[in-house]
Design an enzyme around this catalytic site. Structure first.
Site: not given
Ligand code: PSU
Ligand code: MN
Length: 302
Positions: A24, A84, A105, A141, A158
């Site tokens: 990604e 993004k 992702v 994701d 995370k």
């Molecule tokens: N994990 C990381 N760094 C990131 C992300 C995840 O270590 O930048 C990013 C990925 O691109 C993931 C996104 O798909 O955060 C998820 O964002 P959200 O929680 O808004 O869905």
């Protein structure tokens, strides 16, 4: 037809049934890691994939074109990518011809699947955010991992997410979650979340067989491997940094797609770089494991 541009190197590798690993671009942009660590992460992930004889394929949207596989001269545009792009944003980014979009992702999986790539590496996936029972914020994701026939390799999800609910959601979606040489669901920069996984696999050949079967069923799966211990952040240190970052997000009224970049940046600053060093080490480690799985898949009888 979708205007999907697959690089020459990736096209050749896929045609020859060679191992390819999608990566990604959000993690390599300023939305994922502060400069200059984002460039270091990019270089280390590419090298880790190539070291095992696999071909890396960075996904992004550049000049309104969905891209799978970038040349070196284009890396700069990812590091500074302004917007993004999650799966829901892909048609808009293409139709409206965004200059540079960093794919998350979910968007990366959509592009990888479309290109015929079956293994993907990231740092930590998105998941069910804490408090989702009130505000409903669940990362795209999760359904993307379920729906696209691609294996995702990550250091769990995370750690500022609601990890038990994230695992429950993956189960609901029918996603196999496998620990590679680990018993617990990793917590991104922390080795373990303390939650035991249902499945542990120690052998790459067996993992490749499981992956082949799942892909044949028409969906994806999640392979987890923890951050290398030498770079892991202490769970107590991380938890207090997370508390502060989430409180700051709440105070500033941050919500939706802005939450993850904001919280990642706050934790990076709060831990004096320890979280960033861990993030680099785990991203590289995930890229290496993804390459090993891709090589294993390529070696299976057709
Ligand atoms: N994990 C990381 N760094 C990131 C992300 C995840 O270590 O930048 C990013 C990925 O691109 C993931 C996104 O798909 O955060 C998820 O964002 P959200 O929680 O808004 O869905
Ligand atoms: Mn969200």
């Amino acid at each position: 037809m979708i205007d999907l541009n697959v690089s020459g190197e990736v096209t050749t590798a896929l045609a020859g049934k060679r191992a390819v690993v999608a990566l990604e671009s959000t993690i390599f942009s300023h939305l994922g890691l502060p400069s200059p660590s984002n460039r270091e992460a990019l270089d280390r992930c590419l090298a880790a994939v190539r070291a095992l004889g696999a071909v890396p394929a960075i996904t992004a949207v550049l000049d309104g074109v969905a891209r799978v596989g970038l040349i070196e001269a284009e890396h700069e545009r990812i590091l500074g990518a302004a917007r993004k792009v999650a799966e829901r944003d892909l048609p808009v980014a293409i139709g409206e011809r965004w200059g540079s979009g960093a794919t998350t992702v979910s968007a990366s999986l959509a592009l990888a699947a479309r290109a015929g790539i079956n293994v993907f590496a990231t740092g930590g996936i998105g998941g069910v955010h804490r408090g989702a029972e009130l505000h409903g914020d669940v990362s795209a994701d999760l359904p993307a991992i379920a729906r696209h026939p691609v294996v995702t390799v990550s250091a769990g999800a995370k750690s500022f997410l609601d990890l038990p609910r994230t695992l429950e959601m993956l189960e609901t979606l029918g996603v196999p979650v496998v620990g590679y040489q680990c018993d617990d669901f990793p917590a991104f920069t922390v080795v373990s979340s303390g939650i035991a996984l249902q499945h542990r696999i120690d052998d790459i050949g067996v993992l490749a067989r499981i992956a082949r079967t799942r892909l044949d069923f028409g969906g994806g799966m999640l392979v987890c491997t923890p951050v290398p211990v030498a770079y892991a952040v202490d769970a107590g240190v991380m938890n207090s940094a997370i508390e502060r970052a989430l409180a700051a997000a709440h105070t500033h009224g941050v919500s939706g797609p802005a939450v993850t970049p904001m919280v990642l940046a706050a934790i990076a600053a709060d831990t004096a770089g320890a979280a960033v060093r861990a993030n680099l080490a785990l991203a590289e480690n995930n890229a290496r494991l993804a390459a090993a799985i891709a090589v294993g898949l390529a070696a299976l009888p057709a």
